[in-house]
Write a protein that holds these residues in place. Structure first.
Motif, PDB file in Angstrom:
ATOM      1  N   ALA A 102       0.834  -1.207   0.000  1.00 63.52           N
ATOM      2  CA  ALA A 102       0.000   0.000   0.000  1.00 63.52           C
ATOM      3  C   ALA A 102       0.868   1.256   0.000  1.00 63.52           C
ATOM      4  CB  ALA A 102      -0.938  -0.006   1.210  1.00 63.52           C
ATOM      5  N   THR A 103       1.951   1.244   0.767  1.00 63.02           N
ATOM      6  CA  THR A 103       2.821   2.428   0.781  1.00 63.02           C
ATOM      7  C   THR A 103       3.551   2.579  -0.551  1.00 63.02           C
ATOM      8  OG1 THR A 103       4.660   1.235   1.829  1.00 63.02           O
ATOM      9  CG2 THR A 103       3.153   2.414   3.283  1.00 63.02           C
ATOM     10  N   ASP A 104       3.794   1.468  -1.250  1.00 61.67           N
ATOM     11  CA  ASP A 104       4.406   1.547  -2.577  1.00 61.67           C
ATOM     12  C   ASP A 104       3.487   2.329  -3.514  1.00 61.67           C
ATOM     13  OD1 ASP A 104       5.995   1.196  -4.826  1.00 61.67           O
ATOM     14  OD2 ASP A 104       5.379  -0.872  -5.152  1.00 61.67           O
ATOM     15  N   TYR A 105       2.216   2.023  -3.471  1.00 59.05           N
ATOM     16  CA  TYR A 105       1.252   2.751  -4.295  1.00 59.05           C
ATOM     17  C   TYR A 105       1.135   4.198  -3.817  1.00 59.05           C
ATOM     18  CZ  TYR A 105      -3.140   4.508  -6.071  1.00 59.05           C
ATOM     19  OH  TYR A 105      -4.095   5.299  -6.646  1.00 59.05           O
ATOM     20  N   LEU A 106       1.015   4.363  -2.490  1.00 57.03           N
ATOM     21  CA  LEU A 106       0.754   5.672  -1.910  1.00 57.03           C
ATOM     22  C   LEU A 106       1.899   6.651  -2.146  1.00 57.03           C
ATOM     23  CD1 LEU A 106      -1.333   7.256  -0.285  1.00 57.03           C
ATOM     24  CD2 LEU A 106      -0.202   6.447   1.805  1.00 57.03           C
ATOM     25  N   ASP A 107       3.146   6.195  -2.027  1.00 59.88           N
ATOM     26  CA  ASP A 107       4.257   7.141  -2.197  1.00 59.88           C
ATOM     27  C   ASP A 107       4.289   7.709  -3.611  1.00 59.88           C
ATOM     28  OD1 ASP A 107       5.531   5.081  -3.656  1.00 59.88           O
ATOM     29  OD2 ASP A 107       7.027   4.701  -2.124  1.00 59.88           O
ATOM     30  N   GLY A 108       4.051   6.852  -4.605  1.00 57.47           N
ATOM     31  CA  GLY A 108       4.018   7.338  -5.981  1.00 57.47           C
ATOM     32  C   GLY A 108       2.844   8.262  -6.241  1.00 57.47           C
ATOM     33  N   TYR A 109       1.691   7.881  -5.718  1.00 60.47           N
ATOM     34  CA  TYR A 109       0.488   8.702  -5.893  1.00 60.47           C
ATOM     35  C   TYR A 109       0.688  10.085  -5.278  1.00 60.47           C
ATOM     36  CZ  TYR A 109      -4.212  10.506  -5.260  1.00 60.47           C
ATOM     37  OH  TYR A 109      -5.311  11.323  -5.264  1.00 60.47           O
ATOM     38  N   LEU A 110       1.179  10.103  -4.028  1.00 61.83           N
ATOM     39  CA  LEU A 110       1.373  11.388  -3.349  1.00 61.83           C
ATOM     40  C   LEU A 110       2.413  12.255  -4.056  1.00 61.83           C
ATOM     41  CD1 LEU A 110       1.301  10.334   0.420  1.00 61.83           C
ATOM     42  CD2 LEU A 110      -0.414  11.660  -0.830  1.00 61.83           C
ATOM     43  N   ALA A 111       3.505  11.634  -4.497  1.00 62.83           N
ATOM     44  CA  ALA A 111       4.554  12.401  -5.168  1.00 62.83           C
ATOM     45  C   ALA A 111       4.006  13.072  -6.429  1.00 62.83           C
ATOM     46  CB  ALA A 111       5.740  11.501  -5.497  1.00 62.83           C
ATOM     47  N   ARG A 112       3.207  12.333  -7.187  1.00 60.82           N
ATOM     48  CA  ARG A 112       2.641  12.909  -8.408  1.00 60.82           C
ATOM     49  C   ARG A 112       1.565  13.947  -8.069  1.00 60.82           C
ATOM     50  NH1 ARG A 112       3.492   7.636  -9.653  1.00 60.82           N
ATOM     51  NH2 ARG A 112       1.377   6.993  -9.131  1.00 60.82           N
ATOM     52  N   ALA A 113       0.684  13.633  -7.119  1.00 55.50           N
ATOM     53  CA  ALA A 113      -0.421  14.535  -6.770  1.00 55.50           C
ATOM     54  C   ALA A 113       0.085  15.842  -6.160  1.00 55.50           C
ATOM     55  CB  ALA A 113      -1.377  13.845  -5.798  1.00 55.50           C
ATOM     56  N   GLN A 114       1.143  15.765  -5.359  1.00 57.55           N
ATOM     57  CA  GLN A 114       1.678  16.956  -4.700  1.00 57.55           C
ATOM     58  C   GLN A 114       2.735  17.658  -5.549  1.00 57.55           C
ATOM     59  OE1 GLN A 114       3.230  15.317  -1.044  1.00 57.55           O
ATOM     60  NE2 GLN A 114       1.226  15.262  -0.069  1.00 57.55           N
ATOM     61  N   GLY A 115       3.103  17.051  -6.658  1.00 52.81           N
ATOM     62  CA  GLY A 115       4.154  17.634  -7.482  1.00 52.81           C
ATOM     63  C   GLY A 115       5.509  17.581  -6.813  1.00 52.81           C
ATOM     64  N   THR A 116       5.728  16.541  -5.993  1.00 52.13           N
ATOM     65  CA  THR A 116       6.993  16.429  -5.252  1.00 52.13           C
ATOM     66  C   THR A 116       7.822  15.232  -5.716  1.00 52.13           C
ATOM     67  OG1 THR A 116       5.885  15.174  -3.488  1.00 52.13           O
ATOM     68  CG2 THR A 116       6.083  17.562  -3.173  1.00 52.13           C
ATOM     69  N   VAL A 117       7.659  14.851  -6.984  1.00 53.23           N
ATOM     70  CA  VAL A 117       8.492  13.779  -7.532  1.00 53.23           C
ATOM     71  C   VAL A 117       9.933  14.265  -7.457  1.00 53.23           C
ATOM     72  CG1 VAL A 117       9.053  12.448  -9.596  1.00 53.23           C
ATOM     73  CG2 VAL A 117       6.666  12.926  -9.036  1.00 53.23           C
ATOM     74  N   SER A 118      10.798  13.451  -6.849  1.00 51.72           N
ATOM     75  CA  SER A 118      12.187  13.872  -6.650  1.00 51.72           C
ATOM     76  C   SER A 118      13.138  12.828  -7.213  1.00 51.72           C
ATOM     77  CB  SER A 118      12.468  14.063  -5.159  1.00 51.72           C
ATOM     78  OG  SER A 118      12.425  12.811  -4.497  1.00 51.72           O
ATOM     79  N   LYS A 119      14.365  13.253  -7.430  1.00 53.41           N
ATOM     80  CA  LYS A 119      15.397  12.327  -7.896  1.00 53.41           C
ATOM     81  C   LYS A 119      15.633  11.239  -6.856  1.00 53.41           C
ATOM     82  CE  LYS A 119      17.704  15.579 -10.923  1.00 53.41           C
ATOM     83  NZ  LYS A 119      18.916  16.336 -11.213  1.00 53.41           N
ATOM     84  N   LEU A 120      15.568  11.612  -5.573  1.00 55.20           N
ATOM     85  CA  LEU A 120      15.741  10.618  -4.511  1.00 55.20           C
ATOM     86  C   LEU A 120      14.642   9.565  -4.590  1.00 55.20           C
ATOM     87  CD1 LEU A 120      17.259   9.639  -1.981  1.00 55.20           C
ATOM     88  CD2 LEU A 120      15.736  11.128  -0.634  1.00 55.20           C
ATOM     89  N   GLY A 121      13.413   9.999  -4.782  1.00 54.59           N
ATOM     90  CA  GLY A 121      12.295   9.067  -4.883  1.00 54.59           C
ATOM     91  C   GLY A 121      12.398   8.179  -6.109  1.00 54.59           C
ATOM     92  N   ILE A 122      12.772   8.772  -7.230  1.00 61.02           N
ATOM     93  CA  ILE A 122      12.947   7.996  -8.463  1.00 61.02           C
ATOM     94  C   ILE A 122      14.036   6.948  -8.279  1.00 61.02           C
ATOM     95  CG2 ILE A 122      13.736   8.171 -10.867  1.00 61.02           C
ATOM     96  CD1 ILE A 122      12.298  10.944 -10.919  1.00 61.02           C
ATOM     97  N   PHE A 123      15.075   7.295  -7.524  1.00 59.00           N
ATOM     98  CA  PHE A 123      16.176   6.373  -7.245  1.00 59.00           C
ATOM     99  C   PHE A 123      15.756   5.281  -6.261  1.00 59.00           C
ATOM    100  CE2 PHE A 123      19.616   5.534  -4.132  1.00 59.00           C
ATOM    101  CZ  PHE A 123      20.454   4.764  -4.938  1.00 59.00           C
ATOM    102  N   LEU A 124      15.101   5.682  -5.170  1.00 60.80           N
ATOM    103  CA  LEU A 124      14.796   4.738  -4.088  1.00 60.80           C
ATOM    104  C   LEU A 124      13.637   3.793  -4.380  1.00 60.80           C
ATOM    105  CD1 LEU A 124      15.164   6.852  -0.823  1.00 60.80           C
ATOM    106  CD2 LEU A 124      16.665   5.031  -1.652  1.00 60.80           C
TER     107      LEU A 124
END
Length: 184
Positions: free
Chosen positions: A44-66
């Motif tokens: 669920a957190t796998d889905y949620l982290d991607g959803y939140l990053a896109r919805a909040q516009g906070t997609v980061s290089k760290l997130g893309i890497f991790l």
């Protein structure tokens, strides 16, 4: 750069040792039940982290890497634990090995291609592979929690082989894509 999505991704990585510990004793059905719940929370957190990053516009290089690393760590740990506890054994080891080898190969390929600034897009078929893989591992964990329900393990094994088949196809597709960039 510790945004909520990145914290969720890191929590998935830090949850893996607990997940492995819960799977350590194959006869401990309560441990497997807790592992199944934790596995679902991680999913669920796998889905949620991607959803939140896109919805909040906070997609980061760290997130893309991790994010893909967190997925691979969890899959590898669960596969290794299920093999160690003999929940996956016999001929089914081949399916597990195919999955692990492909994960390593694609990670190495992505690292190489990233060095020459070539992006490797995730195919729709690879997403189906991941879905089947996660269903397979979840069912195998759940089977340890409910040993009186043998059909759960059968679903897990059928999904494992289906995922392994798609793993071969997508792995070959990624390798062909990568080889085109190595012919210089």
């Amino acid at each position: 750069m510790l945004t909520l999505p990145n914290i969720l991704t890191l929590s998935r990585i830090f949850a893996v040792p607990l997940l492995a510990w819960l799977l350590w004793w194959p006869q401990w059905t309560a441990g497997y039940a807790a592992a199944f719940v934790l596995y679902c929370v991680i999913g669920a957190t796998d889905y949620l982290d991607g959803y939140l990053a896109r919805a909040q516009g906070t997609v980061s290089k760290l997130g893309i890497f991790l994010d893909p690393i967190a997925d691979k760590i969890m899959v590898a740990a669960v596969v290794l634990m299920l093999v160690a506890t003999r929940d996956i054994s016999g001929l089914h080891l081949i399916a597990a090995l195919i999955i692990l080898l492909r994960e390593i190969m694609v990670s190495g390929l992505r690292e190489f291609l990233g060095g020459i600034q070539v992006s490797v897009p995730v195919s729709r078929l690879a997403k189906w592979k991941t879905t089947l893989q996660l269903i397979a591992l979840g069912a195998m964990i759940l089977a340890g929690a409910v040993p009186g329900w043998p059909w759960v393990k059968l679903i897990g094994l059928a999904s494992l082989w289906s995922a392994a088949t798609l793993t071969l196809v997508t792995g070959w597709n990624y390798l062909r894509f990568g080889l085109r960039h190595m012919e210089s």
